[in-house]
Design a protein around this motif. Structure first.
Motif, PDB file in Angstrom:
ATOM      1  N   VAL A   1       0.850  -1.188   0.000  1.00 39.18           N
ATOM      2  CA  VAL A   1       0.000   0.000   0.000  1.00 39.18           C
ATOM      3  C   VAL A   1       0.887   1.240   0.000  1.00 39.18           C
ATOM      4  CG1 VAL A   1      -1.765   1.291   1.257  1.00 39.18           C
ATOM      5  CG2 VAL A   1      -1.878  -1.197   1.179  1.00 39.18           C
ATOM      6  N   SER A   2       0.661   2.125  -0.960  1.00 39.60           N
ATOM      7  CA  SER A   2       1.447   3.357  -1.074  1.00 39.60           C
ATOM      8  C   SER A   2       1.099   4.327   0.051  1.00 39.60           C
ATOM      9  CB  SER A   2       1.186   4.002  -2.438  1.00 39.60           C
ATOM     10  OG  SER A   2       1.701   5.313  -2.480  1.00 39.60           O
ATOM     11  N   GLU A   3       2.078   5.174   0.398  1.00 41.43           N
ATOM     12  CA  GLU A   3       1.848   6.194   1.426  1.00 41.43           C
ATOM     13  C   GLU A   3       0.863   7.261   0.959  1.00 41.43           C
ATOM     14  OE1 GLU A   3       5.630   7.272  -0.839  1.00 41.43           O
ATOM     15  OE2 GLU A   3       4.713   5.482   0.055  1.00 41.43           O
ATOM     16  N   ALA A   4       0.583   7.288  -0.357  1.00 46.11           N
ATOM     17  CA  ALA A   4      -0.332   8.287  -0.897  1.00 46.11           C
ATOM     18  C   ALA A   4      -1.802   7.874  -0.793  1.00 46.11           C
ATOM     19  CB  ALA A   4       0.012   8.567  -2.359  1.00 46.11           C
ATOM     20  N   VAL A   5      -2.070   6.639  -0.383  1.00 46.22           N
ATOM     21  CA  VAL A   5      -3.462   6.182  -0.294  1.00 46.22           C
ATOM     22  C   VAL A   5      -4.120   6.836   0.924  1.00 46.22           C
ATOM     23  CG1 VAL A   5      -4.978   4.182   0.002  1.00 46.22           C
ATOM     24  CG2 VAL A   5      -2.903   4.005  -1.412  1.00 46.22           C
ATOM     25  N   PRO A   6      -5.225   7.549   0.758  1.00 47.99           N
ATOM     26  CA  PRO A   6      -5.880   8.219   1.892  1.00 47.99           C
ATOM     27  C   PRO A   6      -6.598   7.209   2.790  1.00 47.99           C
ATOM     28  CG  PRO A   6      -7.151   8.543  -0.109  1.00 47.99           C
ATOM     29  CD  PRO A   6      -5.889   7.847  -0.524  1.00 47.99           C
ATOM     30  N   PRO A   7      -6.903   7.614   4.044  1.00 48.30           N
ATOM     31  CA  PRO A   7      -7.616   6.718   4.945  1.00 48.30           C
ATOM     32  C   PRO A   7      -8.952   6.271   4.342  1.00 48.30           C
ATOM     33  CG  PRO A   7      -6.720   8.574   6.156  1.00 48.30           C
ATOM     34  CD  PRO A   7      -6.519   8.876   4.704  1.00 48.30           C
ATOM     35  N   GLY A   8      -9.312   5.026   4.632  1.00 50.87           N
ATOM     36  CA  GLY A   8     -10.563   4.474   4.126  1.00 50.87           C
ATOM     37  C   GLY A   8     -10.465   2.972   3.982  1.00 50.87           C
ATOM     38  N   ASN A   9     -11.558   2.351   3.591  1.00 47.36           N
ATOM     39  CA  ASN A   9     -11.625   0.921   3.334  1.00 47.36           C
ATOM     40  C   ASN A   9     -11.716   0.678   1.832  1.00 47.36           C
ATOM     41  OD1 ASN A   9     -11.561   0.441   6.070  1.00 47.36           O
ATOM     42  ND2 ASN A   9     -13.746   0.063   6.267  1.00 47.36           N
ATOM     43  N   TYR A  10     -10.911  -0.266   1.332  1.00 54.13           N
ATOM     44  CA  TYR A  10     -10.822  -0.526  -0.095  1.00 54.13           C
ATOM     45  C   TYR A  10     -10.994  -2.023  -0.353  1.00 54.13           C
ATOM     46  CZ  TYR A  10      -8.693   4.112   0.083  1.00 54.13           C
ATOM     47  OH  TYR A  10      -8.454   5.443   0.306  1.00 54.13           O
ATOM     48  N   ASN A  11     -11.942  -2.361  -1.207  1.00 57.90           N
ATOM     49  CA  ASN A  11     -12.182  -3.756  -1.557  1.00 57.90           C
ATOM     50  C   ASN A  11     -11.195  -4.208  -2.629  1.00 57.90           C
ATOM     51  OD1 ASN A  11     -14.464  -4.127   0.165  1.00 57.90           O
ATOM     52  ND2 ASN A  11     -15.724  -3.016  -1.312  1.00 57.90           N
ATOM     53  N   ALA A  12     -10.738  -5.439  -2.503  1.00 59.72           N
ATOM     54  CA  ALA A  12      -9.781  -5.994  -3.462  1.00 59.72           C
ATOM     55  C   ALA A  12     -10.148  -7.441  -3.751  1.00 59.72           C
ATOM     56  CB  ALA A  12      -8.360  -5.902  -2.918  1.00 59.72           C
ATOM     57  N   ILE A  13      -9.886  -7.874  -4.972  1.00 59.40           N
ATOM     58  CA  ILE A  13     -10.126  -9.252  -5.393  1.00 59.40           C
ATOM     59  C   ILE A  13      -8.854  -9.781  -6.044  1.00 59.40           C
ATOM     60  CG2 ILE A  13     -11.486 -10.787  -6.867  1.00 59.40           C
ATOM     61  CD1 ILE A  13     -13.772  -8.814  -6.712  1.00 59.40           C
ATOM     62  N   VAL A  14      -8.448 -10.991  -5.665  1.00 59.70           N
ATOM     63  CA  VAL A  14      -7.293 -11.643  -6.273  1.00 59.70           C
ATOM     64  C   VAL A  14      -7.762 -12.965  -6.869  1.00 59.70           C
ATOM     65  CG1 VAL A  14      -5.524 -10.561  -4.864  1.00 59.70           C
ATOM     66  CG2 VAL A  14      -6.678 -12.591  -4.011  1.00 59.70           C
ATOM     67  N   THR A  15      -7.160 -13.341  -8.007  1.00 62.65           N
ATOM     68  CA  THR A  15      -7.599 -14.524  -8.733  1.00 62.65           C
ATOM     69  C   THR A  15      -6.398 -15.321  -9.230  1.00 62.65           C
ATOM     70  OG1 THR A  15      -9.587 -13.369  -9.495  1.00 62.65           O
ATOM     71  CG2 THR A  15      -8.952 -15.357 -10.694  1.00 62.65           C
ATOM     72  N   LEU A  16      -6.458 -16.629  -9.035  1.00 62.12           N
ATOM     73  CA  LEU A  16      -5.511 -17.549  -9.652  1.00 62.12           C
ATOM     74  C   LEU A  16      -6.244 -18.298 -10.751  1.00 62.12           C
ATOM     75  CD1 LEU A  16      -3.666 -19.113  -6.566  1.00 62.12           C
ATOM     76  CD2 LEU A  16      -2.952 -17.193  -7.984  1.00 62.12           C
ATOM     77  N   SER A  17      -5.686 -18.313 -11.947  1.00 62.78           N
ATOM     78  CA  SER A  17      -6.348 -18.974 -13.062  1.00 62.78           C
ATOM     79  C   SER A  17      -5.340 -19.782 -13.874  1.00 62.78           C
ATOM     80  CB  SER A  17      -7.028 -17.940 -13.964  1.00 62.78           C
ATOM     81  OG  SER A  17      -6.081 -17.005 -14.456  1.00 62.78           O
ATOM     82  N   GLN A  18      -5.864 -20.823 -14.536  1.00 57.07           N
ATOM     83  CA  GLN A  18      -5.027 -21.646 -15.390  1.00 57.07           C
ATOM     84  C   GLN A  18      -4.869 -20.949 -16.731  1.00 57.07           C
ATOM     85  OE1 GLN A  18      -6.145 -25.764 -15.520  1.00 57.07           O
ATOM     86  NE2 GLN A  18      -4.807 -26.242 -17.258  1.00 57.07           N
ATOM     87  N   VAL A  19      -3.622 -20.733 -17.146  1.00 54.21           N
ATOM     88  CA  VAL A  19      -3.364 -19.918 -18.339  1.00 54.21           C
ATOM     89  C   VAL A  19      -2.990 -20.751 -19.562  1.00 54.21           C
ATOM     90  CG1 VAL A  19      -2.651 -17.955 -16.940  1.00 54.21           C
ATOM     91  CG2 VAL A  19      -0.930 -19.597 -17.698  1.00 54.21           C
ATOM     92  N   ASN A  20      -2.791 -22.042 -19.380  1.00 51.90           N
ATOM     93  CA  ASN A  20      -2.380 -22.868 -20.520  1.00 51.90           C
ATOM     94  C   ASN A  20      -3.528 -23.720 -21.060  1.00 51.90           C
ATOM     95  OD1 ASN A  20      -2.409 -24.489 -18.207  1.00 51.90           O
ATOM     96  ND2 ASN A  20      -0.851 -25.878 -19.021  1.00 51.90           N
ATOM     97  N   VAL A  21      -4.762 -23.210 -20.962  1.00 52.68           N
ATOM     98  CA  VAL A  21      -5.919 -23.905 -21.538  1.00 52.68           C
ATOM     99  C   VAL A  21      -6.047 -23.495 -22.996  1.00 52.68           C
ATOM    100  CG1 VAL A  21      -8.400 -24.281 -21.375  1.00 52.68           C
ATOM    101  CG2 VAL A  21      -7.052 -23.956 -19.287  1.00 52.68           C
ATOM    102  N   GLU A  22      -6.103 -24.488 -23.890  1.00 53.84           N
ATOM    103  CA  GLU A  22      -6.188 -24.202 -25.316  1.00 53.84           C
ATOM    104  C   GLU A  22      -7.559 -24.595 -25.856  1.00 53.84           C
ATOM    105  OE1 GLU A  22      -3.031 -26.161 -27.309  1.00 53.84           O
ATOM    106  OE2 GLU A  22      -1.434 -25.032 -26.272  1.00 53.84           O
ATOM    107  N   ARG A  23      -8.049 -23.794 -26.796  1.00 51.91           N
ATOM    108  CA  ARG A  23      -9.329 -24.086 -27.434  1.00 51.91           C
ATOM    109  C   ARG A  23      -9.174 -25.278 -28.381  1.00 51.91           C
ATOM    110  NH1 ARG A  23     -13.475 -20.656 -27.983  1.00 51.91           N
ATOM    111  NH2 ARG A  23     -12.114 -18.888 -27.476  1.00 51.91           N
ATOM    112  N   GLU A  24     -10.150 -26.182 -28.329  1.00 50.12           N
ATOM    113  CA  GLU A  24     -10.120 -27.327 -29.224  1.00 50.12           C
ATOM    114  C   GLU A  24     -10.390 -26.891 -30.654  1.00 50.12           C
ATOM    115  OE1 GLU A  24     -12.364 -30.729 -28.058  1.00 50.12           O
ATOM    116  OE2 GLU A  24     -12.192 -30.232 -25.930  1.00 50.12           O
ATOM    117  N   GLU A  25      -9.746 -27.568 -31.565  1.00 54.35           N
ATOM    118  CA  GLU A  25      -9.891 -27.235 -32.975  1.00 54.35           C
ATOM    119  C   GLU A  25     -11.331 -27.462 -33.431  1.00 54.35           C
ATOM    120  OE1 GLU A  25      -7.925 -28.454 -37.286  1.00 54.35           O
ATOM    121  OE2 GLU A  25      -7.144 -29.315 -35.397  1.00 54.35           O
ATOM    122  N   GLY A  26     -11.879 -26.475 -34.085  1.00 53.42           N
ATOM    123  CA  GLY A  26     -13.226 -26.585 -34.610  1.00 53.42           C
ATOM    124  C   GLY A  26     -14.318 -26.266 -33.619  1.00 53.42           C
ATOM    125  N   VAL A  27     -13.963 -25.872 -32.371  1.00 49.15           N
ATOM    126  CA  VAL A  27     -14.954 -25.547 -31.348  1.00 49.15           C
ATOM    127  C   VAL A  27     -15.054 -24.036 -31.221  1.00 49.15           C
ATOM    128  CG1 VAL A  27     -15.584 -25.755 -28.918  1.00 49.15           C
ATOM    129  CG2 VAL A  27     -14.518 -27.686 -30.107  1.00 49.15           C
TER     130      VAL A  27
END
Length: 406
Positions: free
Chosen positions: A117-143
């Motif tokens: 968190v940067s020192e420039a962020v003002p006081p308050g509550n901030y929502n955050a979302i983190v995601t892990l996803s599989q990146v080596n999924v390939e589309r089937e030919e003809g689909v």
């Protein structure tokens, strides 16, 4: 397709869900299913509860390390990448050496990351979302249509507070008052669904700037004990929290050289003292010493091996003599108390120096050199004349021999 999975890990309830990543186009009602021979899927969770509040002091650069864990539920290798939906001034830094986490079928792995968190962020509550996803999924030919890419997500709140405080946690032995060595952890309790880990270190103290609130300090020695203490810190308070820890501690160690009538070191008298203020500990308990000469390991010796370590004081004593005797150099002794669940090393390393052959017999060398000088000075001058003349004759003959060879 939406899959939900609940998992638990060491008392932390970890809730995550599997989601299908949708394409930019609208999915047709007749999308072909992925080939059953190449099923993909991810499971896992976060090391914090969904909705946990991570506290940061306003006006300071803040950092808290946490993470997620993930399992490849597919039957093909999976490359897992990281993305985050974060407000300005807040970033999530992956702590992996590689860009992606590579998992074989059924394999589980940790994905650590840091919330910065940067020192420039003002006081308050901030929502955050983190995601892990599989990146080596390939589309089937003809689909056509959307591509199913499994992912797991978690959300948390970054709380930036205008007030600040500081805390130092100092575990000490309840017997000796000396600093206790172990894993020290600090948890944030205010407005949390579960205690939230914000810092941890292995050592004898932990210091950190924090936001005012309620906290829990824990002290762990793996396989031996766990202690905890709850406390509160107010605004602008600089608090030191002392934790009295029942410990197994090494009270004293010593290695005293024993010499013979001629002053040569014959043995080292080793002393090893331990105090156990915990319960009776099942053994075997090994009282060991690593012997070093000039920084190099000579051998590891066992002073004693006990079936158990009873509460109270235990003392061991032994005489040590190396197989080839004490040669010249600095001899150092490292004392350790070893059990299958823990190892404790003494802070003090007693040592002594053994002089080398010349150092230990310098008087004889000096007398020998002096005797040679006296003999040389006492020789008649004509002997010196004969020796020097013979030397000159040999030097004069040398060029003639060289000329003959040529």
């Amino acid at each position: 397709m939406l899959v939900a999975q609940l998992t638990g890990r060491q008392g932390r309830t970890l809730v995550l869900f599997l989601v299908a990543t949708l394409g930019l186009t609208v999915m047709s009602q007749s999308v072909a299913a992925p080939d059953a021979r190449a099923e993909v899927g991810l499971g896992g969770g976060t090391k914090f509860l969904t909705g946990s509040v991570f506290p940061f002091v306003s006006g300071e650069q803040g950092r808290i390390e946490t993470g997620m864990y993930v399992q490849n539920l597919g039957d093909e290798p999976a490359d897992v990448g990281f993305t985050g939906t974060l407000p300005a001034g807040i970033e999530v830094e992956p702590l992996l050496e590689e860009e992606f986490l590579e998992l074989g079928p059924g394999q589980m792995g940790d994905f650590p990351f840091a919330i910065n968190v940067s020192e420039a962020v003002p006081p308050g509550n901030y929502n955050a979302i983190v995601t892990l996803s599989q990146v080596n999924v390939e589309r089937e030919e003809g689909v056509s249509g959307s591509l199913y890419a499994p992912a797991i997500s978690g959300n948390f709140v970054v709380e930036v507070v205008g007030a600040s405080a500081s805390v130092t946690i100092e575990p000490v032995s309840d017997v000796t008052g000396a600093p206790a060595l172990g894993q020290i952890s600090l948890f944030y309790l205010t407005n949390q669904p579960n205690p939230l880990l914000i810092d941890s270190t292995e050592g004898t103290s932990l210091s950190r700037d924090i936001v005012p609130g309620e906290y829990r300090a824990t002290f762990d020695v793996p396989g031996l004990q766990r202690q905890q203490l709850d406390f509160e810190v107010g605004p602008d308070e600089d608090r030191t929290v002392t934790m009295e820890i029942p410990t197994v501690s090494i009270d004293f160690v010593d290695a005293q050289p024993s010499v013979d009538a001629e002053g040569d070191i014959v043995t080292a008298e080793l002393l090893f003292g331990v105090t156990n203020s915990l319960r009776r500990i099942e053994g075997p308990i090994t009282f060991g010493v690593d012997v070093l000469r000039s920084g190099e390991l000579v051998e590891s010796v066992v002073l004693a091996e006990l079936a158990e370590l009873p509460p109270g004081q235990t003392r061991q004593r032994a005489s040590y003599r190396p197989l080839e005797g004490f040669s010249g150099g600095t001899w150092e002794f490292v004392f350790t108390l070893v059990n299958e669940d823990f190892t404790i090393e003494a802070v003090d390393r007693p040592s002594f120096s053994v002089p080398g052959i010349i150092q230990s017999n310098w008087e004889y060398f000096a007398l020998g050199i002096a005797a040679i000088l006296l003999i040389a000075l006492g020789m008649p001058r004509r002997w010196w004349f004969i020796i020097l003349r013979r030397r000159r004759d040999e030097e004069d003959e040398e060029p003639d021999k060289v000329g003959q060879r040529v």
